[in-house]
Design a protein around this motif. Structure first.
Motif, mmCIF file in Angstrom:
data_model
loop_
_atom_site.group_PDB
_atom_site.id
_atom_site.type_symbol
_atom_site.label_atom_id
_atom_site.label_comp_id
_atom_site.label_asym_id
_atom_site.label_seq_id
_atom_site.Cartn_x
_atom_site.Cartn_y
_atom_site.Cartn_z
ATOM 1 N N TRP A 278 1.038 -1.152 -0.114
ATOM 2 C CA TRP A 278 -0.086 0.049 -0.132
ATOM 3 C C TRP A 278 0.737 1.285 0.188
ATOM 4 C CZ3 TRP A 278 0.780 3.375 3.854
ATOM 5 C CH2 TRP A 278 1.248 2.718 5.040
ATOM 6 N N GLY A 279 2.068 1.079 0.662
ATOM 7 C CA GLY A 279 2.838 2.434 0.527
ATOM 8 C C GLY A 279 3.258 2.857 -0.900
ATOM 9 N N SER A 280 3.183 2.079 -1.817
ATOM 10 C CA SER A 280 3.639 2.535 -2.942
ATOM 11 C C SER A 280 2.754 3.638 -3.604
ATOM 12 C CB SER A 280 3.581 1.455 -3.928
ATOM 13 O OG SER A 280 2.522 0.701 -4.345
ATOM 14 N N VAL A 281 1.592 3.745 -3.199
ATOM 15 C CA VAL A 281 0.539 4.795 -4.000
ATOM 16 C C VAL A 281 0.933 6.135 -3.247
ATOM 17 C CG1 VAL A 281 -1.271 3.469 -3.942
ATOM 18 C CG2 VAL A 281 -0.990 4.730 -1.948
ATOM 19 N N PHE A 282 1.744 6.127 -2.282
ATOM 20 C CA PHE A 282 2.361 7.553 -1.542
ATOM 21 C C PHE A 282 3.703 7.750 -2.168
ATOM 22 C CE2 PHE A 282 -0.709 6.476 1.635
ATOM 23 C CZ PHE A 282 -1.391 7.287 1.626
ATOM 24 N N LEU A 283 4.376 6.768 -2.368
ATOM 25 C CA LEU A 283 5.947 6.810 -2.877
ATOM 26 C C LEU A 283 5.901 7.176 -4.478
ATOM 27 C CD1 LEU A 283 8.033 3.867 -1.639
ATOM 28 C CD2 LEU A 283 8.283 6.170 -0.991
ATOM 29 N N ILE A 284 4.844 7.071 -4.907
ATOM 30 C CA ILE A 284 5.037 7.383 -6.389
ATOM 31 C C ILE A 284 5.142 8.987 -6.607
ATOM 32 C CG2 ILE A 284 3.391 5.489 -7.361
ATOM 33 C CD1 ILE A 284 1.234 7.497 -7.511
ATOM 34 N N ASN A 285 4.761 9.801 -5.509
ATOM 35 C CA ASN A 285 4.904 11.244 -5.552
ATOM 36 C C ASN A 285 6.463 11.526 -5.673
ATOM 37 O OD1 ASN A 285 2.417 11.531 -5.172
ATOM 38 N ND2 ASN A 285 2.242 11.818 -2.898
ATOM 39 N N VAL A 286 7.165 10.858 -4.845
ATOM 40 C CA VAL A 286 8.790 11.062 -4.712
ATOM 41 C C VAL A 286 9.617 11.145 -6.057
ATOM 42 C CG1 VAL A 286 11.079 10.309 -3.744
ATOM 43 C CG2 VAL A 286 8.812 9.972 -2.545
ATOM 44 N N PRO A 287 9.535 10.569 -6.958
ATOM 45 C CA PRO A 287 10.255 10.753 -8.249
ATOM 46 C C PRO A 287 9.717 11.873 -9.055
ATOM 47 C CG PRO A 287 8.968 8.642 -8.403
ATOM 48 C CD PRO A 287 8.995 8.911 -7.050
ATOM 49 N N VAL A 288 8.317 12.058 -9.062
ATOM 50 C CA VAL A 288 7.761 13.313 -9.654
ATOM 51 C C VAL A 288 8.267 14.549 -9.060
ATOM 52 C CG1 VAL A 288 5.639 14.697 -10.455
ATOM 53 C CG2 VAL A 288 5.771 11.957 -10.413
ATOM 54 N N VAL A 289 8.320 14.647 -7.475
ATOM 55 C CA VAL A 289 8.713 15.684 -6.830
ATOM 56 C C VAL A 289 10.214 15.868 -7.031
ATOM 57 C CG1 VAL A 289 9.503 16.612 -4.623
ATOM 58 C CG2 VAL A 289 7.226 15.627 -4.962
ATOM 59 N N VAL A 290 11.134 14.876 -7.304
ATOM 60 C CA VAL A 290 12.697 15.145 -7.467
ATOM 61 C C VAL A 290 12.734 15.854 -8.862
ATOM 62 C CG1 VAL A 290 14.599 13.850 -7.953
ATOM 63 C CG2 VAL A 290 13.388 13.196 -6.547
ATOM 64 N N LEU A 291 12.074 15.227 -9.910
ATOM 65 C CA LEU A 291 12.103 15.860 -11.260
ATOM 66 C C LEU A 291 11.571 17.324 -11.206
ATOM 67 C CD1 LEU A 291 10.572 13.012 -13.678
ATOM 68 C CD2 LEU A 291 12.908 13.657 -13.385
ATOM 69 N N ALA A 292 10.430 17.388 -10.317
ATOM 70 C CA ALA A 292 9.886 18.897 -10.465
ATOM 71 C C ALA A 292 10.899 20.061 -9.672
ATOM 72 C CB ALA A 292 8.717 19.112 -9.856
ATOM 73 N N LEU A 293 11.771 19.259 -8.778
ATOM 74 C CA LEU A 293 12.553 20.005 -7.949
ATOM 75 C C LEU A 293 13.914 20.572 -8.855
ATOM 76 C CD1 LEU A 293 13.212 18.094 -4.580
ATOM 77 C CD2 LEU A 293 12.525 20.555 -4.983
ATOM 78 N N VAL A 294 14.305 19.301 -9.610
ATOM 79 C CA VAL A 294 15.463 19.626 -10.536
ATOM 80 C C VAL A 294 15.063 21.021 -11.747
ATOM 81 C CG1 VAL A 294 17.094 18.768 -12.420
ATOM 82 C CG2 VAL A 294 16.427 17.627 -10.351
ATOM 83 N N ALA A 295 14.008 20.811 -12.068
ATOM 84 C CA ALA A 295 13.540 21.509 -13.230
ATOM 85 C C ALA A 295 13.225 23.012 -12.677
ATOM 86 C CB ALA A 295 12.108 21.018 -13.942
ATOM 87 N N VAL A 296 12.357 23.076 -11.512
ATOM 88 C CA VAL A 296 12.461 24.386 -10.889
ATOM 89 C C VAL A 296 13.632 25.243 -10.734
ATOM 90 C CG1 VAL A 296 11.311 25.743 -9.090
ATOM 91 C CG2 VAL A 296 9.883 23.871 -10.045
#
Length: 550
Positions: free
Chosen positions: A163-181
């Protein structure tokens, strides 16, 4: 397109990704609730607080987040919020108790409280008046894409991983957003006075949190619940005190919000109508997934797949609306006036939504998938026409100095409005559903489960192998859904009329003179709206911003 022009549009993609990750989190939580109940031994109250903790912190922190973004830099605050959101997502995934998950969800709400307004606040800073409709369409599109994509992705993850995977999917998207921003988005500042409206922050946070809690409780326990009514009244009283304080402090110190913004028809009605979009769309986003799953028998993945036409219609509507709102130039000639202003575009969008929702309100148990997909596509088309245009009108009233706090005010009003819509329309659906049930032959526990939700009713029907009960539950739910969609259609139609009456003729409004005066009086130092990195000449057509000193 020059390299500098491309850079800012890539930065917009990073901003859209920031918004998308928040939208995904909201939808996957509902899918994970049954699993969380088992794995964390969560009670019904715990399950309610998984959502409420997020909503309450979000409501309380929105206005302070806007002020902080104006003062310390919108890019800085967006980066901090993304880090916070990513860390809280990981904390949610690895929670070992309900208390830990509730705490992590509260931190998620804190991060979202900054992500939402900062994502909107940078649009008037980065883009010209002609470019802004397209930019708004991209950000708004990312907000709504999360609703059908969340069940698709979340359902697949829950079927194949823990079940924790549904929250962990946020992490790679956040990392990409951090780099791009970090690499692409320019920094910008607003009014940076030395005073901080501490009473305003306290009053607004307490009032918004109290009102939101009361609305959530009313939606869960009914509008006759004494605690819900008392909390809503207390929140309303505190917010009235907040408005009185802001009115008193204006002219003496820098207030948390600029009440003069409400003198602008563009800001007031643009904000009201974007909130009404949420009302009208609630019927689809809340009711239809349950219709697909509990009435037609699809799983979460299949339900999400059948919601995708909504996004297809929305994309078409946004592309058409953006073209109609965007002025274009050829061969170096000055840009001509945009073919269509916001007022007719918003009105037509709402009218299209109203027609689609009225068709949806004629659904029967035997209607099948085709009808739902057809009217949802048309509703998405109306959404794509109305939402970006209405938001553009509201943002057009904001000055660069206060775009952070102004955007936070827009977001706060939409958040409270959406919560109110959830409570009211949810009550309409549930009351109509219960009115068609006849459960005298069932034990009390089973009857309560059937009355609680359509999912509970279907589960009881399957457990008792009662075909008659299954038909009754499904018929009752479709009746409730139809009534709620009819209410949404009326709201959309009324919104079309309000748009024709109150919205300005052209698509944008002029920033209020009060904002400029306040910035000058406080010696505000504003960041360059178009830093050198964004390209030469990009600010000439709307005037370069200059640092202001006392």
């Amino acid at each position: 397109m020059s390299g500098s022009e491309a850079r800012k549009w890539w930065a917009l993609v990073a901003i859209a990704a920031s918004v998308l990750v928040v939208g995904l989190d909201l939808t996957v939580l509902s899918l994970a609730l049954p699993v969380l109940s088992r794995q964390l031994h969560a009670s019904t109250t715990d399950l309610q607080w998984f959502s409420a903790a997020y909503s309450l912190v979000l409501a309380a922190a929105l206005l302070p987040a806007g002020l902080i973004g104006d003062r310390m830099g919108r890019k800085k605050l967006l980066l901090i919020a993304l880090v916070l959101f990513g860390a809280a997502s990981a904390a949610c995934a690895f929670s070992t108790s309900s208390a830990e998950l509730i705490a992590a969800r509260a931190v998620l709400g804190l991060g979202a409280a900054a992500i939402f307004p900062m994502s909107i606040a940078v649009l008037p800073v980065m883009f010209t008046e002609e470019e802004r409709p397209r930019a708004i369409a991209i950000v708004m599109g990312a907000t709504f894409i999360g609703y059908p994509v969340g069940p698709l992705l979340g359902g697949w993850l829950l079927d194949n991983f823990w079940w924790g995977s549904v929250f962990l999917i946020n992490v790679p998207v956040v990392v990409l957003a951090l780099v791009a921003v970090t690499l692409l988005m320019p920094e910008s500042y607003g009014a940076r006075s030395t005073s901080i409206d501490i009473p305003g922050i306290g009053l607004s946070s307490l009032g918004l949190a109290s009102l939101t809690y009361g609305l959530i409780k009313a939606g869960q326990d009914g509008w006759g619940d004494a605690t819900a009514v008392a909390t809503m009244l207390a929140g309303a009283v505190v917010l009235a005190g907040f408005v009185a304080w802001e009115r008193w402090i204006t002219g003496r110190k820098q207030p948390l919000i600029q009440l003069e913004l409400f003198r602008s028809a563009g800001f007031t009605w643009g904000t009201v109508l974007t909130t009404f979009v949420s009302f009208a769309m609630f019927g689809i986003l809340f009711a239809i997934p349950q219709y697909f799953q509990e009435v037609l028998g699809f799983d979460s993945f299949g339900s999400g797949l059948r919601m995708l036409p909504l996004i297809g219609g929305m994309v078409i509507g946004m592309l058409a609306g953006t073209r109609l709102q965007t002025a274009r130039s050829k061969d170096g000639e000055p840009a001509k006036a945009a073919p269509l202003g916001a007022r007719p575009l918003v009105a037509v969008g709402f009218a299209v939504m109203a027609a689609a929702l009225a068709v949806g309100a004629a659904t029967r148990v035997t209607s099948g998938t085709g009808l739902a997909v057809a009217w949802m596509t048309v509703a998405g088309l109306g959404l794509g026409l109305a939402m970006p245009a209405a938001m553009n009108v509201a943002l057009g009233a904001l000055s660069t100095e206060r775009s952070g706090s102004g955007s936070a005010l827009i977001t706060a009003l939409r958040q409270v409005g959406a919560t109110f819509g959830v409570a009211v329309l949810g009550t309409v659906l549930l009351s109509a559903y219960r009115s068609r049930l006849s459960l005298g032959h069932l034990p009390a526990v089973a009857a309560d489960a059937v009355r609680s939700s359509v999912a509970g009713g279907v589960a009881v029907a399957h457990a008792t192998h009662s075909a008659d009960l299954l038909v009754m539950v499904r018929t009752a739910y479709v009746h409730g859904q139809d009534l709620m969609l009819a209410v949404c259609a009326v709201i959309a139609l009324a919104s079309a009329v309000l748009a024709l009456i109150f919205l300005p003729r052209r698509g944008t409004a002029t920033p209020t003179a009060t904002d400029a005066a306040t910035a000058a009086a406080t010696g505000a130092v504003t960041g360059t709206a178009r830093p050198v990195a964004t390209g030469p000449g990009s600010g000439d057509n709307q005037g370069h911003e200059r640092n202001r000193h006392r």
